[in-house]
Scaffold this motif. Sequence first.
Motif, PDB file in Angstrom:
ATOM      1  N   PRO A  65     -15.388 -48.346  72.155  1.00 34.28           N
ATOM      2  CA  PRO A  65     -16.818 -48.352  71.771  1.00 34.28           C
ATOM      3  C   PRO A  65     -17.738 -47.640  72.746  1.00 34.28           C
ATOM      4  N   ASP A  66     -17.577 -47.849  74.057  1.00 32.58           N
ATOM      5  CA  ASP A  66     -18.487 -47.229  75.024  1.00 32.58           C
ATOM      6  C   ASP A  66     -18.376 -45.707  74.991  1.00 32.58           C
ATOM      7  N   ALA A  67     -17.148 -45.221  75.004  1.00 29.81           N
ATOM      8  CA  ALA A  67     -16.940 -43.776  74.950  1.00 29.81           C
ATOM      9  C   ALA A  67     -17.430 -43.212  73.622  1.00 29.81           C
ATOM     10  N   ALA A  68     -17.187 -43.960  72.533  1.00 28.27           N
ATOM     11  CA  ALA A  68     -17.602 -43.485  71.214  1.00 28.27           C
ATOM     12  C   ALA A  68     -19.117 -43.356  71.130  1.00 28.27           C
ATOM     13  N   ALA A  69     -19.843 -44.294  71.760  1.00 26.10           N
ATOM     14  CA  ALA A  69     -21.307 -44.253  71.721  1.00 26.10           C
ATOM     15  C   ALA A  69     -21.834 -42.986  72.399  1.00 26.10           C
ATOM     16  N   ARG A  70     -21.239 -42.614  73.523  1.00 26.26           N
ATOM     17  CA  ARG A  70     -21.690 -41.400  74.220  1.00 26.26           C
ATOM     18  C   ARG A  70     -21.441 -40.166  73.371  1.00 26.26           C
ATOM     19  N   LEU A  71     -20.265 -40.107  72.750  1.00 30.19           N
ATOM     20  CA  LEU A  71     -19.930 -38.912  71.965  1.00 30.19           C
ATOM     21  C   LEU A  71     -20.743 -38.831  70.681  1.00 30.19           C
ATOM     22  N   GLU A  72     -21.101 -39.979  70.108  1.00 30.56           N
ATOM     23  CA  GLU A  72     -21.954 -39.958  68.919  1.00 30.56           C
ATOM     24  C   GLU A  72     -23.306 -39.351  69.238  1.00 30.56           C
TER      25      GLU A  72
ATOM     26  N   ASN B  77     -15.714 -32.386  81.713  1.00 32.90           N
ATOM     27  CA  ASN B  77     -16.837 -33.323  81.578  1.00 32.90           C
ATOM     28  C   ASN B  77     -16.541 -34.529  80.699  1.00 32.90           C
ATOM     29  N   THR B  78     -15.277 -34.822  80.469  1.00 33.43           N
ATOM     30  CA  THR B  78     -14.937 -35.998  79.670  1.00 33.43           C
ATOM     31  C   THR B  78     -13.912 -36.853  80.402  1.00 33.43           C
ATOM     32  N   THR B  79     -14.063 -38.152  80.286  1.00 37.16           N
ATOM     33  CA  THR B  79     -13.000 -39.056  80.696  1.00 37.16           C
ATOM     34  C   THR B  79     -11.931 -39.029  79.610  1.00 37.16           C
ATOM     35  N   LEU B  80     -10.790 -39.647  79.874  1.00 34.76           N
ATOM     36  CA  LEU B  80      -9.753 -39.671  78.833  1.00 34.76           C
ATOM     37  C   LEU B  80     -10.218 -40.430  77.584  1.00 34.76           C
ATOM     38  N   PRO B  81     -10.856 -41.612  77.723  1.00 36.70           N
ATOM     39  CA  PRO B  81     -11.366 -42.257  76.503  1.00 36.70           C
ATOM     40  C   PRO B  81     -12.389 -41.391  75.767  1.00 36.70           C
ATOM     41  N   GLU B  82     -13.223 -40.651  76.510  1.00 37.95           N
ATOM     42  CA  GLU B  82     -14.197 -39.779  75.853  1.00 37.95           C
ATOM     43  C   GLU B  82     -13.516 -38.608  75.158  1.00 37.95           C
ATOM     44  N   LEU B  83     -12.444 -38.119  75.736  1.00 37.13           N
ATOM     45  CA  LEU B  83     -11.679 -37.053  75.078  1.00 37.13           C
ATOM     46  C   LEU B  83     -11.165 -37.528  73.729  1.00 37.13           C
ATOM     47  N   VAL B  84     -10.631 -38.741  73.700  1.00 39.47           N
ATOM     48  CA  VAL B  84     -10.131 -39.302  72.439  1.00 39.47           C
ATOM     49  C   VAL B  84     -11.250 -39.414  71.418  1.00 39.47           C
ATOM     50  N   GLU B  85     -12.389 -39.956  71.852  1.00 38.42           N
ATOM     51  CA  GLU B  85     -13.488 -40.166  70.908  1.00 38.42           C
ATOM     52  C   GLU B  85     -14.123 -38.854  70.477  1.00 38.42           C
TER      53      GLU B  85
END
Length: 372
Positions: free
Chosen positions: A172-179, A253-261
């Motif tokens: 959820p946290d990573a998804a919120a940033r990418l949204e 510029n992405t963490t691994l969870p952010e890469l996934v999202e």
Amino acid sequence: MGGRNSVLLSSVVRILILKPSALGDVVQALPVARLLRRFHSGAEIDWWIESRLAPLLEHDPDITRLVLFHRQRWSAPWRWHEAVQSVLELRAARYDLVLDLQALARSSLVAWLSNPMLVVGLDDPREGAPAFYDVRVPRPSEHAHAIDWYLDVLRAIHVPVEWDFEWLPKKPDAAARLEALMPENGTQWIAIQPGANWANKRWPPEHFAALVKHVSSALSNVRFVILGGTTDRALGRIVCSAAPEMCMDMTGNTTLPELVECLRRCVVLVGNDSGPMHIAAALGKPVIAMFGPTDPRRTGPYRQTERVLQLDLPCVPCMSKRCRISRRMACLRDLSPEIAARTLIELLNNSRLRPRRTAEFGLQLDFPMIIP
């Protein structure tokens, strides 16, 4: 498998999975944890993983504990006592079952030193790893995909293989940033992955730039997000130069969870044989993959190699990290950006484009597009 081992497997309490790296390999091994959790719902399932990849599996619903392998730190002799302490902690855990999905000398030694009741591993003779196993699982066939080999490990210990799980649950946290960074608003986001661990697995960045220019001029509702690590920033700049107003450079510029999202928000990935390619495939996203020295039947995007682009050359696949022919990297340099762009445009114009559901991964394997 029978006798003592069958009795043991019926009462498994503590399990250790050995798959420390690389990114794509860890992603491909995740179905093992998912299916183990469904069959041994009360078991503790730990995962031995390289520390830099740990964020990918942190807070995973099916993994009890991450056991960190500090590859770089422990390469220094004055840090070896930390590695010894880690092995002692593994022994103290008293695992019932260890699955070695890495099948290299280091991982097999860790499996043996952890002193479990049973060690099961891939029957891969490269570094003598099978000598440390109680049960060796052969590759199903010469060209079988790595994931199918991992699933055969589960079958060898009587764990049913059913595609009824979520491969990569949402963070959820990573998804919120990418949204916030990637609003849809009718836009089709296309992920571009110009990097790869091996230099000779990289389609030239100029080819990616040509693809971006061609597709952005043909379609008005697309944008491109360029992905990769810090070492891929130079590649990202080249790709973005083709259409700066259409590109968002996220290299480094992405963490691994952010890469996934980020990949979850994209409609397709175009890239090389790399970790992000396997993440996109695990998310059910269409993948257009450029392959040169490696075999997509064994390590391509799972169950969708029909969009793998690979030239039909005598040296392909060489399975080598170094190109040894006179026309260096002809297998990728001669792979036309126009062909890749046409494949992508046809895919985007398909009104039925949608992510693949997990259950569909059980379908028959397709074959790569071989380009003469």
